[in-house]
Design a protein around this motif. Structure first.
Motif, PDB file in Angstrom:
ATOM      1  N   VAL A  18      43.282  49.253  31.077  1.00 61.40           N
ATOM      2  CA  VAL A  18      44.120  50.107  31.693  1.00 61.40           C
ATOM      3  C   VAL A  18      43.332  51.399  32.510  1.00 61.40           C
ATOM      4  N   LEU A  19      43.337  51.557  33.665  1.00 65.62           N
ATOM      5  CA  LEU A  19      42.641  52.847  34.299  1.00 65.62           C
ATOM      6  C   LEU A  19      44.030  53.662  34.820  1.00 65.62           C
ATOM      7  N   CYS A  20      43.810  54.897  34.322  1.00 60.37           N
ATOM      8  CA  CYS A  20      45.140  55.532  34.404  1.00 60.37           C
ATOM      9  C   CYS A  20      44.607  56.959  35.063  1.00 60.37           C
ATOM     10  N   TYR A  21      45.289  57.201  36.015  1.00 63.15           N
ATOM     11  CA  TYR A  21      44.904  58.483  36.922  1.00 63.15           C
ATOM     12  C   TYR A  21      45.453  59.637  36.073  1.00 63.15           C
ATOM     13  N   VAL A  22      44.622  60.696  36.047  1.00 62.11           N
ATOM     14  CA  VAL A  22      45.074  61.807  35.204  1.00 62.11           C
ATOM     15  C   VAL A  22      46.562  62.398  35.512  1.00 62.11           C
ATOM     16  N   ASN A  23      46.927  62.135  36.622  1.00 66.32           N
ATOM     17  CA  ASN A  23      48.230  62.497  37.126  1.00 66.32           C
ATOM     18  C   ASN A  23      49.367  61.574  36.272  1.00 66.32           C
ATOM     19  N   SER A  24      49.540  61.780  35.063  1.00 59.61           N
ATOM     20  CA  SER A  24      50.191  60.817  34.370  1.00 59.61           C
ATOM     21  C   SER A  24      50.586  61.494  32.894  1.00 59.61           C
ATOM     22  N   SER A  25      51.744  61.092  32.224  1.00 57.34           N
ATOM     23  CA  SER A  25      51.965  61.815  31.038  1.00 57.34           C
ATOM     24  C   SER A  25      51.084  61.444  29.890  1.00 57.34           C
ATOM     25  N   ALA A  26      51.169  62.347  28.951  1.00 56.10           N
ATOM     26  CA  ALA A  26      50.301  62.044  27.783  1.00 56.10           C
ATOM     27  C   ALA A  26      50.547  60.967  27.235  1.00 56.10           C
ATOM     28  N   GLU A  27      51.748  60.562  27.171  1.00 56.15           N
ATOM     29  CA  GLU A  27      52.078  59.206  26.552  1.00 56.15           C
ATOM     30  C   GLU A  27      51.474  58.089  27.030  1.00 56.15           C
ATOM     31  N   VAL A  28      51.624  58.250  28.262  1.00 57.58           N
ATOM     32  CA  VAL A  28      50.899  57.034  29.240  1.00 57.58           C
ATOM     33  C   VAL A  28      49.526  56.913  28.857  1.00 57.58           C
ATOM     34  N   LYS A  29      48.789  58.205  29.130  1.00 58.28           N
ATOM     35  CA  LYS A  29      47.394  58.283  28.602  1.00 58.28           C
ATOM     36  C   LYS A  29      47.294  57.655  27.234  1.00 58.28           C
ATOM     37  N   SER A  30      47.960  57.807  26.259  1.00 58.12           N
ATOM     38  CA  SER A  30      47.798  57.512  24.999  1.00 58.12           C
ATOM     39  C   SER A  30      47.597  55.820  24.897  1.00 58.12           C
ATOM     40  N   ILE A  31      48.013  54.989  25.906  1.00 59.72           N
ATOM     41  CA  ILE A  31      48.028  53.561  25.705  1.00 59.72           C
ATOM     42  C   ILE A  31      47.294  53.081  26.856  1.00 59.72           C
ATOM     43  N   SER A  32      46.424  54.023  27.441  1.00 59.16           N
ATOM     44  CA  SER A  32      45.373  53.640  28.393  1.00 59.16           C
ATOM     45  C   SER A  32      43.806  53.767  27.896  1.00 59.16           C
ATOM     46  N   ASP A  33      43.025  52.876  28.583  1.00 66.01           N
ATOM     47  CA  ASP A  33      41.679  52.769  28.114  1.00 66.01           C
ATOM     48  C   ASP A  33      41.001  53.928  28.849  1.00 66.01           C
ATOM     49  N   VAL A  34      40.967  54.165  30.031  1.00 68.75           N
ATOM     50  CA  VAL A  34      40.163  55.401  30.616  1.00 68.75           C
ATOM     51  C   VAL A  34      41.160  55.925  31.556  1.00 68.75           C
ATOM     52  N   CYS A  35      40.895  57.448  31.669  1.00 70.06           N
ATOM     53  CA  CYS A  35      41.378  58.260  32.698  1.00 70.06           C
ATOM     54  C   CYS A  35      40.711  58.337  33.874  1.00 70.06           C
ATOM     55  N   CYS A  36      41.065  58.998  34.913  1.00 75.23           N
ATOM     56  CA  CYS A  36      40.235  59.249  36.180  1.00 75.23           C
ATOM     57  C   CYS A  36      40.925  60.150  36.899  1.00 75.23           C
ATOM     58  N   THR A  37      40.057  60.919  37.512  1.00 77.58           N
ATOM     59  CA  THR A  37      40.492  61.995  38.509  1.00 77.58           C
ATOM     60  C   THR A  37      40.268  61.469  39.915  1.00 77.58           C
ATOM     61  N   SER A  38      40.938  62.167  41.034  1.00 74.97           N
ATOM     62  CA  SER A  38      40.359  61.811  42.478  1.00 74.97           C
ATOM     63  C   SER A  38      38.938  62.086  42.582  1.00 74.97           C
ATOM     64  N   ALA A  39      38.418  62.902  41.813  1.00 73.84           N
ATOM     65  CA  ALA A  39      36.881  63.190  41.952  1.00 73.84           C
ATOM     66  C   ALA A  39      36.186  61.957  41.458  1.00 73.84           C
ATOM     67  N   ASN A  40      36.484  61.184  40.419  1.00 74.42           N
ATOM     68  CA  ASN A  40      35.624  60.069  39.838  1.00 74.42           C
ATOM     69  C   ASN A  40      36.150  58.927  39.678  1.00 74.42           C
ATOM     70  N   SER A  41      37.274  58.455  40.434  1.00 74.36           N
ATOM     71  CA  SER A  41      37.880  57.139  40.028  1.00 74.36           C
ATOM     72  C   SER A  41      36.826  56.047  40.601  1.00 74.36           C
ATOM     73  N   VAL A  42      36.130  56.209  41.506  1.00 72.75           N
ATOM     74  CA  VAL A  42      35.016  55.385  42.014  1.00 72.75           C
ATOM     75  C   VAL A  42      34.076  55.061  40.841  1.00 72.75           C
ATOM     76  N   LYS A  43      33.446  56.219  40.538  1.00 71.95           N
ATOM     77  CA  LYS A  43      32.517  56.264  39.511  1.00 71.95           C
ATOM     78  C   LYS A  43      33.003  55.320  38.221  1.00 71.95           C
ATOM     79  N   ILE A  44      34.299  55.863  37.683  1.00 73.13           N
ATOM     80  CA  ILE A  44      34.868  55.305  36.589  1.00 73.13           C
ATOM     81  C   ILE A  44      34.823  53.859  36.563  1.00 73.13           C
ATOM     82  N   ALA A  45      35.507  53.318  37.821  1.00 75.22           N
ATOM     83  CA  ALA A  45      35.702  52.090  38.062  1.00 75.22           C
ATOM     84  C   ALA A  45      34.603  51.293  37.997  1.00 75.22           C
ATOM     85  N   GLN A  46      33.463  51.776  38.641  1.00 73.01           N
ATOM     86  CA  GLN A  46      32.331  51.057  38.579  1.00 73.01           C
ATOM     87  C   GLN A  46      31.530  51.012  37.241  1.00 73.01           C
TER      88      GLN A  46
END
Ligand code: 13P
Ligand code: SF4
Length: 309
Positions: free
Chosen positions: A113-141
């Motif tokens: 799960v790649l989760c945009y930082v615009n999400s609740s702490a609960e959603v983040k807690s079951i995600s693998d990696v977060c990203c923001t609009s500044a780094n989504s491409v780098k993180i996905a790569q």
């Protein structure tokens, strides 16, 4: 007292209380001008999360929306994180719950799960990696192998933009930012007709039809960097217009036009000087998250900082 005098008095009191409480004010680039002016640090979601990890203060007054303040709390759980307006929320972040994410995970066993930082702490807690609009491409790569199946939540437009840039597919949740989703190709045509010399810079939360017509696609702080280094004198800004105050302040000889004047994020405008003052005076509203949620969400934010730096 006139409004200006009241503001000056309020600002003075804020400064005194900040010192007394060893507090710092972090503010997002969309905040009201008077909030931007009193902030110790201003930035996009990524800048603010990095800043929250380095700050020495005891108290962080977070002027933004809830997921941003939560991120600061997750990174610095022993600090007091105050939200001047507890109702300042991000409608897109509220478009997915932890249970809904768990349901997609169950439907795709083994998927990451790649989760945009615009999400609740609960959603983040079951995600693998977060990203923001500044780094989504780098993180996905960097965070996934080519064969990984990846679920991207909650922003379908950031997911599509990232998919296009990285040439990979995601399982995409149907969330969106109402402010950016409202901007369309007609707005672009009108703005380009009015300002034919201007460059068009848009946020990756915009729809593909808008992104396709842009000269640059950036996070809000990315827009500041782009404008600083561009030779152009005029820019059409495809994001929440609160950023224009900072763009103009840092680039007084350049002109900025909002792609859509009506695209206001009401939640970002909830924080006022008076609420910042009450927040410091009464130590409200202090964010509390459970240790389990903090530990889970911390993993995905740490992974973002590791892969995104
Ligand atoms: P940035 O991280 O680019 O500042 O974006 C945050 C946001 O909420 C955009 O709508
Ligand atoms: Fe959320 Fe959109 Fe407001 Fe950003 S502009 S905080 S994504 S609603």
């Amino acid at each position: 007292m006139n409004a200006e005098k009241i503001d000056t008095a309020v600002i003075k009191e804020i400064q005194n209380l900040k010192k007394k409480n060893n507090a710092v004010i972090l503010a997002h680039n969309y905040q009201l001008p008077e909030i931007q002016d009193i902030a110790d640090f201003l930035g996009d979601s990524f800048d603010l999360s990095v800043k929250a990890s380095k700050i020495k203060a005891d108290v962080i007054v977070f002027c933004g929306v809830r997921f941003m303040a939560e991120t600061a709390k997750i990174i610095s759980p022993h600090k007091k994180v105050l939200m001047p307006d507890i109702d300042a929320s991000c409608p897109m972040a509220d478009m997915i719950t932890k249970q809904q994410l768990q349901d997609i995970k169950d439907a795709h066993p083994g998927a990451k799960v790649l989760c945009y930082v615009n999400s609740s702490a609960e959603v983040k807690s079951i995600s693998d990696v977060c990203c923001t609009s500044a780094n989504s491409v780098k993180i996905a790569q960097r965070a996934f192998s080519k064969s990984d199946e990846v679920i991207f939540v909650p922003d379908k437009y950031l997911a599509l933009y990232t998919a296009g840039q990285t040439k990979r597919d995601f399982i995409i949740w149907d969330g969106y930012c109402p402010v950016h989703a409202d901007m369309n190709s007609q707005d672009v045509k009108k703005a380009k007709f009015s300002y034919p010399q201007a460059e068009l810079i848009v946020h990756p939360e915009c729809s593909p039809e808008v992104i396709k017509m842009a000269d640059a696609v950036c996070s809000t702080s990315g827009m500041l960097k782009y404008v600083n280094s561009s030779k152009s004198k005029q820019f059409i800004i495809g994001t929440e217009p609160g950023i224009i105050y900072r763009l103009k302040k840092e680039n007084p000889s350049k002109d900025f036009y909002a792609l859509s004047g009506s695209a206001l994020c009401i939640d970002m405008k909830r924080t006022t000087l008076e609420k910042v003052l009450s927040s410091l005076k009464e130590q409200k509203y202090a964010l509390e998250l459970s240790p389990e949620i903090i530990a889970g969400a911390r993993r995905s934010i740490d992974a973002m900082i590791k892969y995104g730096s």
